[in-house]
Motif scaffolding. Structure first.
Motif, PDB file in Angstrom:
ATOM      1  N   SER A 185       0.678  -1.235   0.082  1.00  0.00           N
ATOM      2  CA  SER A 185      -0.125  -0.070  -0.123  1.00  0.00           C
ATOM      3  C   SER A 185       0.814   1.331  -0.060  1.00  0.00           C
ATOM      4  N   ASN A 186       0.658   2.201  -0.674  1.00  0.00           N
ATOM      5  CA  ASN A 186       1.169   3.426  -0.784  1.00  0.00           C
ATOM      6  C   ASN A 186       1.308   4.362   0.458  1.00  0.00           C
ATOM      7  N   SER A 187       0.374   4.389   1.225  1.00  0.00           N
ATOM      8  CA  SER A 187       0.553   5.184   2.509  1.00  0.00           C
ATOM      9  C   SER A 187       1.603   4.551   3.232  1.00  0.00           C
ATOM     10  N   GLY A 188       1.521   3.185   3.360  1.00  0.00           N
ATOM     11  CA  GLY A 188       2.508   2.493   4.285  1.00  0.00           C
ATOM     12  C   GLY A 188       3.893   2.859   3.684  1.00  0.00           C
ATOM     13  N   ASN A 189       3.721   2.647   2.380  1.00  0.00           N
ATOM     14  CA  ASN A 189       5.420   2.917   1.593  1.00  0.00           C
ATOM     15  C   ASN A 189       5.780   4.120   1.945  1.00  0.00           C
ATOM     16  N   MET A 190       4.853   5.386   1.680  1.00  0.00           N
ATOM     17  CA  MET A 190       5.283   6.738   1.826  1.00  0.00           C
ATOM     18  C   MET A 190       5.808   6.888   3.420  1.00  0.00           C
ATOM     19  N   PHE A 191       4.967   6.456   4.394  1.00  0.00           N
ATOM     20  CA  PHE A 191       5.502   6.511   5.716  1.00  0.00           C
ATOM     21  C   PHE A 191       6.654   5.905   5.879  1.00  0.00           C
TER      22      PHE A 191
ATOM     23  N   TYR B 269       0.537  16.832  11.337  1.00  0.00           N
ATOM     24  CA  TYR B 269       1.417  16.881  10.151  1.00  0.00           C
ATOM     25  C   TYR B 269       2.641  16.685  10.702  1.00  0.00           C
ATOM     26  N   PRO B 270       3.291  15.239  10.018  1.00  0.00           N
ATOM     27  CA  PRO B 270       4.684  15.202  10.337  1.00  0.00           C
ATOM     28  C   PRO B 270       5.483  16.369   9.755  1.00  0.00           C
ATOM     29  N   SER B 271       6.631  16.627  10.693  1.00  0.00           N
ATOM     30  CA  SER B 271       7.568  17.853  10.424  1.00  0.00           C
ATOM     31  C   SER B 271       9.005  17.158  10.080  1.00  0.00           C
ATOM     32  N   PRO B 272       9.099  16.929   8.909  1.00  0.00           N
ATOM     33  CA  PRO B 272       8.422  17.432   7.784  1.00  0.00           C
ATOM     34  C   PRO B 272       7.541  16.245   7.079  1.00  0.00           C
ATOM     35  N   THR B 273       6.753  16.583   6.140  1.00  0.00           N
ATOM     36  CA  THR B 273       5.877  15.463   5.578  1.00  0.00           C
ATOM     37  C   THR B 273       6.270  15.197   4.294  1.00  0.00           C
ATOM     38  N   VAL B 274       5.726  14.471   3.422  1.00  0.00           N
ATOM     39  CA  VAL B 274       5.808  14.331   1.925  1.00  0.00           C
ATOM     40  C   VAL B 274       4.544  14.151   1.362  1.00  0.00           C
ATOM     41  N   TRP B 275       4.578  14.854  -0.025  1.00  0.00           N
ATOM     42  CA  TRP B 275       3.252  14.540  -0.805  1.00  0.00           C
ATOM     43  C   TRP B 275       3.086  13.239  -1.454  1.00  0.00           C
ATOM     44  N   SER B 276       1.476  13.052  -1.579  1.00  0.00           N
ATOM     45  CA  SER B 276       1.378  11.809  -2.255  1.00  0.00           C
ATOM     46  C   SER B 276       0.761  12.144  -3.313  1.00  0.00           C
ATOM     47  N   THR B 277       1.143  11.957  -4.455  1.00  0.00           N
ATOM     48  CA  THR B 277       0.771  12.370  -5.821  1.00  0.00           C
ATOM     49  C   THR B 277      -0.168  11.305  -6.212  1.00  0.00           C
ATOM     50  N   HIS B 278      -1.262  11.188  -6.601  1.00  0.00           N
ATOM     51  CA  HIS B 278      -1.881  10.275  -7.199  1.00  0.00           C
ATOM     52  C   HIS B 278      -2.235  10.369  -8.785  1.00  0.00           C
TER      53      HIS B 278
ATOM     54  N   LEU C  18       9.405   8.314   4.658  1.00  0.00           N
ATOM     55  CA  LEU C  18       9.153   9.469   5.700  1.00  0.00           C
ATOM     56  C   LEU C  18      10.136   8.975   6.989  1.00  0.00           C
ATOM     57  N   LEU C  19       9.895   7.806   7.504  1.00  0.00           N
ATOM     58  CA  LEU C  19      10.603   7.396   8.660  1.00  0.00           C
ATOM     59  C   LEU C  19      12.177   6.977   8.436  1.00  0.00           C
ATOM     60  N   ALA C  20      12.284   6.806   7.229  1.00  0.00           N
ATOM     61  CA  ALA C  20      13.809   6.521   6.919  1.00  0.00           C
ATOM     62  C   ALA C  20      14.394   7.817   6.911  1.00  0.00           C
ATOM     63  N   ASN C  21      13.911   8.720   6.050  1.00  0.00           N
ATOM     64  CA  ASN C  21      14.391  10.088   6.196  1.00  0.00           C
ATOM     65  C   ASN C  21      14.603  10.478   7.578  1.00  0.00           C
TER      66      ASN C  21
ATOM     67  N   ARG D  99       6.089  22.689   5.444  1.00  0.00           N
ATOM     68  CA  ARG D  99       7.263  21.888   6.136  1.00  0.00           C
ATOM     69  C   ARG D  99       7.137  20.469   5.093  1.00  0.00           C
ATOM     70  N   VAL D 100       7.941  20.313   4.131  1.00  0.00           N
ATOM     71  CA  VAL D 100       7.700  19.316   3.122  1.00  0.00           C
ATOM     72  C   VAL D 100       9.343  18.863   2.675  1.00  0.00           C
ATOM     73  N   MET D 101       9.539  17.479   2.562  1.00  0.00           N
ATOM     74  CA  MET D 101      10.928  17.060   2.057  1.00  0.00           C
ATOM     75  C   MET D 101      10.451  16.113   0.958  1.00  0.00           C
ATOM     76  N   SER D 102      11.519  15.974   0.230  1.00  0.00           N
ATOM     77  CA  SER D 102      11.341  14.896  -1.116  1.00  0.00           C
ATOM     78  C   SER D 102      11.485  13.318  -0.370  1.00  0.00           C
ATOM     79  N   MET D 103      10.684  12.602  -1.241  1.00  0.00           N
ATOM     80  CA  MET D 103      10.853  11.002  -0.955  1.00  0.00           C
ATOM     81  C   MET D 103      12.030  10.536  -1.249  1.00  0.00           C
ATOM     82  N   PRO D 104      12.551   9.339  -0.818  1.00  0.00           N
ATOM     83  CA  PRO D 104      13.719   8.861  -1.622  1.00  0.00           C
ATOM     84  C   PRO D 104      13.545   8.373  -2.877  1.00  0.00           C
ATOM     85  N   ASP D 105      14.461   8.300  -3.697  1.00  0.00           N
ATOM     86  CA  ASP D 105      14.030   8.012  -5.162  1.00  0.00           C
ATOM     87  C   ASP D 105      13.787   6.465  -5.497  1.00  0.00           C
ATOM     88  N   TYR D 106      13.481   6.342  -6.606  1.00  0.00           N
ATOM     89  CA  TYR D 106      12.732   4.945  -6.721  1.00  0.00           C
ATOM     90  C   TYR D 106      13.729   3.859  -6.202  1.00  0.00           C
ATOM     91  N   GLY D 107      14.935   3.814  -6.665  1.00  0.00           N
ATOM     92  CA  GLY D 107      15.881   2.820  -6.535  1.00  0.00           C
ATOM     93  C   GLY D 107      16.222   2.630  -4.966  1.00  0.00           C
TER      94      GLY D 107
END
Length: 358
Positions: A182-188, A275-284, A191-194, A340-348
């Protein structure tokens, strides 16, 4: 008296006009009787309300001649499910699109349709306790979670009792959907890795430093839902003892407040959006697999559809418009702008994170 002859060229022109008018009238009458093209696809659970919205369905059918049908699926699962008979996929991130490309190649077309930030949902008693510990703060009526502090708190195995909540069992944690499906878990997870990487977007070269802690945190969660919609529903139904904090999408509570105003009124004083500080955007992103699937892109980007996506379902289709209309919703703590936003890690990097959490 001699009758005037009509110029043959003028007569031909008039006949053409009449024929064109007749054709237009014919299609105008018959188009409303033609059955819309049904497009089938996979949709993330958090967008089902959007897809089923009667106003949106009417616009898509009347203006674009399409009707969207769907099966619910996790964003990352979509890339491995049977594609036969499917016209589109509608996951919740660019990561899912890259995952599709790796499995199937370049899709016919892809387009970002909706946006929403990742948020946390908790209960007032939990928010108050975490604020007392300095893990959360309130600024201009909006709650923010210091993700580095929270990651450290979870990693150290801090109990709820140690943060001032002896009535809650076990250690501090944040429930999420399965990051492998699932995407929300994947993005979290990203975010947690960051956060574990000192608040910096983690790269492949830095993963070895954060993966042991990240995999340990997720291993403690036990069973995880595969749908963000199911997790959010369980959070609302089961209460603070079962799920003190969950990760989800901002759009979920906004949509709930519109679709079920009476139920929302009953819980709005207890449920806190953070809001996580920072958070990330989910683009659908909408992924068209067939010619019929491609027909839906223009309809989903229709200005009326985009406006309804915000007002009825809480998706930030236009951040600036949404920011000026935060008062549209009766949800306290809704941020006018997401700053308060940061980038997600890249796909790799995300692919390695997903593999490590299998």
């Amino acid at each position: 008296m001699k009758s005037k002859k009509i110029n043959p060229r003028l007569l031909g022109f008039l006949l053409l006009l009449l024929m064109a008018a007749g054709t237009g009238i014919y299609y105008g009458i018959t188009s409303g009787n033609r059955e819309p093209v049904v497009v089938e696809g996979y949709v993330g659970g958090e967008k089902i309300g959007f897809i089923e919205d009667p106003e949106i369905q009417e616009i898509l059918e009347e203006k674009y001649g399409i009707r969207m049908d769907y099966s619910k699926a996790g964003s990352l699962d979509m890339g491995t499910l049977n594609q036969e008979g499917k016209d589109y996929l509608f996951p919740s991130s660019q990561t899912a699109l890259e995952y599709y490309r790796e499995e199937w190649g370049e899709p016919r077309k892809s387009e970002i349709i909706l946006n929403t930030p990742i948020v946390l949902y908790t209960h007032r008693m939990v928010a108050d306790a975490l604020a007392e510990k300095g893990i959360m703060e309130e600024a201009d009526g909006v709650y923010y979670m210091d993700m580095e502090q929270m990651a450290q708190t979870i990693m150290e195995g801090t109990s709820w009792a140690e943060v001032g909540l002896p009535q809650l069992y076990g250690d501090v944690s944040i429930d999420t959907t399965d990051p492998v499906k699932s995407n929300s878990g994947n993005m979290f997870a990203g975010l947690l890795a960051n956060a574990l990487n000192g608040g910096q977007t983690v790269s492949e070269g830095q993963l070895s430093q954060v993966l042991p802690a990240l995999t340990d945190i997720f291993a403690r969660l036990g069973y995880m839902e595969t749908s963000s919609a199911d997790l959010f529903s369980q959070f609302l139904k089961m209460g603070v003892g079962a799920k003190p904090i969950i990760a989800g999408y901002e759009s979920q509570l906004l949509e709930f407040s519109v679709e079920k105003p009476e139920d929302f009124a009953a819980i709005k004083d207890d449920i806190i959006m953070v809001y996580p500080s920072p958070t990330v955007w989910s683009t659908h992103v909408y992924i068209a697999l067939t010619e019929n699937g491609e027909m839906a892109v223009q309809g989903l980007l229709d200005p009326q559809v985009q406006e309804l996506a915000w007002k009825n379902h809480g998706f930030r289709t236009n951040v600036y418009l949404a920011g000026s209309e935060a008062g549209t919703f009766q949800v306290e703590g809704l941020a006018s702008d997401i700053t308060r936003v940061m980038s997600m890690p890249d796909y790799g990097t995300m692919k390695q994170i997903i593999d490590s959490l299998q």
